[in-house]
Design a protein around this motif. Structure first.
Motif, PDB file in Angstrom:
ATOM      1  N   ARG A   1       0.859  -1.187   0.000  1.00 37.87           N
ATOM      2  CA  ARG A   1       0.000   0.000   0.000  1.00 37.87           C
ATOM      3  C   ARG A   1       0.890   1.229   0.000  1.00 37.87           C
ATOM      4  O   ARG A   1       1.693   1.428   0.917  1.00 37.87           O
ATOM      5  CB  ARG A   1      -0.909   0.014   1.218  1.00 37.87           C
ATOM      6  CG  ARG A   1      -1.887   1.172   1.201  1.00 37.87           C
ATOM      7  CD  ARG A   1      -2.863   1.054   2.371  1.00 37.87           C
ATOM      8  NE  ARG A   1      -3.961   1.978   2.208  1.00 37.87           N
ATOM      9  CZ  ARG A   1      -4.015   3.172   2.789  1.00 37.87           C
ATOM     10  NH1 ARG A   1      -3.032   3.582   3.569  1.00 37.87           N
ATOM     11  NH2 ARG A   1      -5.062   3.953   2.592  1.00 37.87           N
ATOM     12  N   LEU A   2       0.724   2.057  -1.033  1.00 38.97           N
ATOM     13  CA  LEU A   2       1.514   3.268  -1.185  1.00 38.97           C
ATOM     14  C   LEU A   2       0.582   4.479  -1.243  1.00 38.97           C
ATOM     15  O   LEU A   2      -0.633   4.348  -1.424  1.00 38.97           O
ATOM     16  CB  LEU A   2       2.356   3.178  -2.455  1.00 38.97           C
ATOM     17  CG  LEU A   2       3.263   1.936  -2.551  1.00 38.97           C
ATOM     18  CD1 LEU A   2       3.851   1.803  -3.930  1.00 38.97           C
ATOM     19  CD2 LEU A   2       4.342   1.984  -1.500  1.00 38.97           C
ATOM     20  N   HIS A   3       1.155   5.654  -1.124  1.00 35.43           N
ATOM     21  CA  HIS A   3       0.377   6.893  -1.174  1.00 35.43           C
ATOM     22  C   HIS A   3      -0.318   7.019  -2.528  1.00 35.43           C
ATOM     23  O   HIS A   3       0.291   6.731  -3.566  1.00 35.43           O
ATOM     24  CB  HIS A   3       1.297   8.098  -0.931  1.00 35.43           C
ATOM     25  CG  HIS A   3       0.542   9.353  -0.703  1.00 35.43           C
ATOM     26  ND1 HIS A   3       0.085  10.137  -1.736  1.00 35.43           N
ATOM     27  CD2 HIS A   3       0.144   9.946   0.449  1.00 35.43           C
ATOM     28  CE1 HIS A   3      -0.557  11.171  -1.241  1.00 35.43           C
ATOM     29  NE2 HIS A   3      -0.539  11.085   0.093  1.00 35.43           N
ATOM     30  N   PRO A   4      -1.584   7.451  -2.558  1.00 35.72           N
ATOM     31  CA  PRO A   4      -2.317   7.499  -3.824  1.00 35.72           C
ATOM     32  C   PRO A   4      -1.716   8.431  -4.870  1.00 35.72           C
ATOM     33  O   PRO A   4      -1.929   8.224  -6.067  1.00 35.72           O
ATOM     34  CB  PRO A   4      -3.724   7.975  -3.408  1.00 35.72           C
ATOM     35  CG  PRO A   4      -3.546   8.620  -2.091  1.00 35.72           C
ATOM     36  CD  PRO A   4      -2.387   7.926  -1.429  1.00 35.72           C
ATOM     37  N   ASP A   5      -0.969   9.433  -4.433  1.00 36.19           N
ATOM     38  CA  ASP A   5      -0.359  10.364  -5.378  1.00 36.19           C
ATOM     39  C   ASP A   5       1.091  10.015  -5.700  1.00 36.19           C
ATOM     40  O   ASP A   5       1.750  10.742  -6.442  1.00 36.19           O
ATOM     41  CB  ASP A   5      -0.407  11.795  -4.824  1.00 36.19           C
ATOM     42  CG  ASP A   5      -1.834  12.275  -4.634  1.00 36.19           C
ATOM     43  OD1 ASP A   5      -2.708  11.875  -5.439  1.00 36.19           O
ATOM     44  OD2 ASP A   5      -2.080  13.023  -3.675  1.00 36.19           O
ATOM     45  N   GLY A   6       1.579   8.918  -5.126  1.00 40.21           N
ATOM     46  CA  GLY A   6       2.980   8.552  -5.308  1.00 40.21           C
ATOM     47  C   GLY A   6       3.267   7.964  -6.677  1.00 40.21           C
ATOM     48  O   GLY A   6       2.370   7.570  -7.423  1.00 40.21           O
TER      49      GLY A   6
ATOM     50  N   GLU B   1      -7.648   6.621  -2.659  1.00 39.51           N
ATOM     51  CA  GLU B   1      -7.199   6.283  -1.308  1.00 39.51           C
ATOM     52  C   GLU B   1      -5.817   5.642  -1.236  1.00 39.51           C
ATOM     53  O   GLU B   1      -5.189   5.648  -0.190  1.00 39.51           O
ATOM     54  CB  GLU B   1      -8.211   5.352  -0.641  1.00 39.51           C
ATOM     55  CG  GLU B   1      -9.578   5.982  -0.493  1.00 39.51           C
ATOM     56  CD  GLU B   1     -10.616   4.990  -0.023  1.00 39.51           C
ATOM     57  OE1 GLU B   1     -10.382   3.764  -0.135  1.00 39.51           O
ATOM     58  OE2 GLU B   1     -11.670   5.445   0.451  1.00 39.51           O
ATOM     59  N   GLU B   2      -5.383   5.028  -2.349  1.00 35.96           N
ATOM     60  CA  GLU B   2      -4.116   4.313  -2.300  1.00 35.96           C
ATOM     61  C   GLU B   2      -3.608   3.956  -3.687  1.00 35.96           C
ATOM     62  O   GLU B   2      -4.370   3.938  -4.647  1.00 35.96           O
ATOM     63  CB  GLU B   2      -4.260   3.024  -1.488  1.00 35.96           C
ATOM     64  CG  GLU B   2      -5.155   1.996  -2.177  1.00 35.96           C
ATOM     65  CD  GLU B   2      -5.319   0.712  -1.401  1.00 35.96           C
ATOM     66  OE1 GLU B   2      -4.335   0.167  -0.901  1.00 35.96           O
ATOM     67  OE2 GLU B   2      -6.466   0.259  -1.299  1.00 35.96           O
TER      68      GLU B   2
END
Length: 129
Positions: free
Chosen positions: A17-22, A42-43
């Motif tokens: 699970r990573l940041h949605p904007d990453g 969300e992710e």
């Protein structure tokens, strides 16, 4: 019920699970095996080879993958159900991922052999890569 040919992929996988904007990390794309990327508001969810995931990544490790022999037309129904129902009845939890051509089932490492036994008993053909 639809009888299928299934292939057990040889490696272990991790759900990350990573940041949605990453950005999609380079390690997620290493290797030539199954990779799944899904971005929502969300992710950023990544399923990739466990060996590529950094220790500090938020990840659920220890998953195995079974590939359904395809391809299937989009109008074909019951593919996932013919696998998920007998596994659910055996209390084996799976994560299903569909691609353009076929389906994949992921389950925890300790559930792989029981899942193979259940799917074989249900009439599916199991092959190991």
């Amino acid at each position: 019920m639809r009888l299928l040919t299934l292939f057990v992929l040889p490696s272990s996988y991790a759900f990350c699970r990573l940041h949605p904007d990453g950005h999609i990390p380079h390690w997620a794309l290493l290797g030539n095996e199954f990779i799944s990327l899904t971005r929502t508001d969300e992710e950023l969810s990544v399923v990739c080879l466990e060996e590529n995931v950094p220790e500090d990544a938020q990840a659920e490790r220890g998953w195995r993958c079974i590939k359904v022999e395809g391809p299937f037309d989009f109008s074909v129904s019951g593919v996932h159900a013919s696998l998920a129902l007998p596994l659910a009845e055996a209390n084996i939890s799976v994560m299903g991922i569909a691609t353009y051509q076929t389906d994949y089932l992921l389950m925890k490492e300790q559930d792989l052999e029981p899942a193979i036994a259940v799917l074989s008993k249900a009439g599916h053909t199991i092959r190991r890569s």
